[in-house]
Design a protein around this motif. Structure first.
Motif, short mmCIF file in Angstrom:
data_model
loop_
_atom_site.label_atom_id
_atom_site.label_comp_id
_atom_site.label_asym_id
_atom_site.label_seq_id
_atom_site.Cartn_x
_atom_site.Cartn_y
_atom_site.Cartn_z
N ASN A 134 0.79 -1.24 0.00
CA ASN A 134 0.00 0.00 0.00
C ASN A 134 0.82 1.29 0.00
OD1 ASN A 134 -2.91 -0.94 0.24
ND2 ASN A 134 -1.93 -2.11 1.87
N VAL A 135 2.13 1.16 0.18
CA VAL A 135 2.94 2.37 0.36
C VAL A 135 2.95 3.28 -0.87
CG1 VAL A 135 5.11 1.14 -0.21
CG2 VAL A 135 5.20 3.24 1.13
N SER A 136 2.93 2.72 -2.06
CA SER A 136 3.02 3.56 -3.26
C SER A 136 1.79 4.45 -3.43
CB SER A 136 3.20 2.69 -4.51
OG SER A 136 4.47 2.10 -4.49
N ALA A 137 0.63 3.96 -3.00
CA ALA A 137 -0.60 4.75 -3.10
C ALA A 137 -0.51 5.98 -2.19
CB ALA A 137 -1.80 3.90 -2.71
N VAL A 138 0.13 5.83 -1.04
CA VAL A 138 0.28 6.93 -0.10
C VAL A 138 1.41 7.88 -0.55
CG1 VAL A 138 0.92 7.46 2.30
CG2 VAL A 138 -0.62 5.55 1.81
N ALA A 139 2.46 7.28 -1.13
CA ALA A 139 3.64 8.06 -1.53
C ALA A 139 3.37 8.97 -2.72
CB ALA A 139 4.81 7.12 -1.84
N LYS A 140 2.26 8.75 -3.41
CA LYS A 140 2.02 9.63 -4.56
C LYS A 140 1.27 10.91 -4.17
CE LYS A 140 -2.22 7.63 -6.41
NZ LYS A 140 -2.81 6.84 -7.48
N LEU A 141 0.83 11.00 -2.92
CA LEU A 141 0.07 12.17 -2.49
C LEU A 141 0.97 13.37 -2.19
CD1 LEU A 141 -2.36 10.34 -0.02
CD2 LEU A 141 -2.77 10.94 -2.43
N SER A 142 0.57 14.50 -2.71
CA SER A 142 1.35 15.73 -2.53
C SER A 142 1.51 16.08 -1.05
CB SER A 142 0.67 16.84 -3.33
OG SER A 142 0.85 18.06 -2.71
N ALA A 143 0.44 15.91 -0.27
CA ALA A 143 0.48 16.26 1.15
C ALA A 143 1.56 15.46 1.88
CB ALA A 143 -0.88 16.01 1.80
N VAL A 144 1.71 14.21 1.48
CA VAL A 144 2.69 13.33 2.11
C VAL A 144 4.11 13.72 1.66
CG1 VAL A 144 3.49 10.93 2.25
CG2 VAL A 144 1.03 11.44 2.33
N ARG A 145 4.28 13.91 0.37
CA ARG A 145 5.61 14.19 -0.16
C ARG A 145 6.15 15.52 0.36
NH1 ARG A 145 6.82 10.05 -3.30
NH2 ARG A 145 8.93 10.87 -3.41
N GLN A 146 5.27 16.53 0.48
CA GLN A 146 5.71 17.84 0.97
C GLN A 146 6.33 17.74 2.36
OE1 GLN A 146 2.69 20.86 0.98
NE2 GLN A 146 2.41 20.67 -1.24
N VAL A 147 5.63 17.04 3.24
CA VAL A 147 6.08 16.91 4.63
C VAL A 147 7.42 16.16 4.69
CG1 VAL A 147 5.58 15.82 6.85
CG2 VAL A 147 3.76 17.00 5.60
N LEU A 148 7.49 15.05 3.96
CA LEU A 148 8.70 14.23 4.04
C LEU A 148 9.89 14.89 3.36
CD1 LEU A 148 7.37 10.58 3.76
CD2 LEU A 148 7.71 12.02 5.77
N LEU A 149 9.63 15.57 2.25
CA LEU A 149 10.71 16.26 1.53
C LEU A 149 11.44 17.23 2.46
CD1 LEU A 149 12.08 16.94 -1.27
CD2 LEU A 149 10.45 18.81 -1.44
N LYS A 150 10.66 18.00 3.21
CA LYS A 150 11.23 18.97 4.13
C LYS A 150 12.13 18.29 5.17
CE LYS A 150 8.15 22.61 4.69
NZ LYS A 150 6.88 22.85 5.40
N GLN A 151 11.57 17.22 5.73
CA GLN A 151 12.30 16.49 6.77
C GLN A 151 13.60 15.87 6.21
OE1 GLN A 151 9.50 14.18 8.99
NE2 GLN A 151 11.03 13.40 10.41
N GLN A 152 13.52 15.36 4.98
CA GLN A 152 14.69 14.75 4.35
C GLN A 152 15.77 15.80 4.07
OE1 GLN A 152 12.68 13.01 1.00
NE2 GLN A 152 11.67 11.47 2.27
N GLN A 153 15.34 16.96 3.60
CA GLN A 153 16.32 18.00 3.29
C GLN A 153 16.99 18.52 4.55
OE1 GLN A 153 13.89 20.51 0.72
NE2 GLN A 153 14.73 19.51 -1.10
N GLN A 154 16.25 18.53 5.67
CA GLN A 154 16.86 18.91 6.94
C GLN A 154 17.99 17.96 7.33
OE1 GLN A 154 13.56 19.25 9.62
NE2 GLN A 154 13.05 21.31 8.90
N TRP A 155 17.76 16.67 7.10
CA TRP A 155 18.78 15.67 7.41
C TRP A 155 20.06 15.95 6.62
CZ3 TRP A 155 19.47 10.57 9.65
CH2 TRP A 155 18.53 10.28 10.64
N GLY A 156 19.90 16.45 5.41
CA GLY A 156 21.06 16.63 4.54
C GLY A 156 21.67 18.02 4.57
#
Ligand code: C5P
Length: 225
Positions: free
Chosen positions: A99-121
């Motif tokens: 089920n993960v791909s169905a959730v990963a395509k949502l903009s609301a999900v990607r926005q939140v995670l993108l920010k968190q990932q960029q903070q790590w880097g």
């Protein structure tokens, strides 16, 4: 002014996780598994019984949720928590994977995670793996690797992983179909689809050992960074 960033992308089962972890260890860099973050959100959505396509409800749920990744000195090297629940194991079940791909395509999900990932880097000194690291998360990464293997080889590796976890119900053909289905959703979505960045180096890993792939990436690192 930051330490180098290594981006490792590719389809499901290409061997990214192990190789990324070993490369990070060899370089003394942070290891970031972005798939684990998408899996954690998928786990949460399933746990709360929110419909996978109810983006407003998922967005609202994310606002009141804290996703935490913590480094450990054991295997796996990242502990994943949702609020105060350790989901490190729970995000690896076939149900989350399906089920993960169905959730990963949502903009609301990607926005939140993108920010968190960029903070790590932010400070660099990181090896990050996923689907859109070289294209969206760290487009300025010094080294970008696109890891692939034939669908059959990837299915074989996934089955081996699952067998280690005691799961023996799935056959090779079914696994190959599941992998291809997930890759299809990941590479055809609108936002940050799975694709090779123009400046990424493609490594086809059929027939190569984990050690050989790791060494190949470390050589490329020495040359590029
Ligand atoms: O790498 P892993 O198989 O754990 O990734 C699980 C899923 O998370 C992928 O199939 C994809 O849908 C999503 N993902 C993503 N972008 C990333 C990493 C993972 O959309 N950077």
């Amino acid at each position: 002014d930051r330490e180098p960033i290594v981006a490792i992308d590719g389809p499901a089962g290409a061997g990214k996780s192990t190789v990324t972890r070993l490369v990070a260890e060899a370089l003394g860099f942070l290891y970031l598994d972005t798939g684990a973050m998408y899996r954690a959100i998928a786990w949460l959505v399933l746990e709360k019984k929110i419909a996978l396509d109810d983006e407003p409800a998922i967005a609202e749920c994310l606002e009141s949720t804290t996703l935490t990744l913590r480094r450990t000195n054991s295997t796996p090297p990242l502990q994943v928590s949702i609020d105060n629940t350790d989901v490190t194991q729970a995000i690896r079940t076939p149900q989350v994977t399906a089920n993960v791909s169905a959730v990963a395509k949502l903009s609301a999900v990607r926005q939140v995670l993108l920010k968190q990932q960029q903070q790590w880097g932010e400070k660099g000194g990181i090896v990050a793996e996923g689907r859109d690291i070289g294209t969206h998360v760290f487009p300025n990464a010094e080294l970008k690797i696109f890891l692939t293997a034939s669908a059959q080889e990837r299915a074989r590796r996934r089955l081996q992983d699952l067998a280690h976890q005691g799961e023996t119900q799935i056959d090779l053909e079914q696994m190959e179909k599941e992998i291809q289905h997930r890759d299809y959703i990941d590479s055809t979505r609108k936002i940050a689809p799975l694709c090779k960045a123009p400046d990424a180096i493609e490594l086809v890993t059929d027939g190569l050992s984990i050690e050989e792939v790791t060494q190949a990436i470390l050589k490329l690192y020495a040359r590029h960074c």
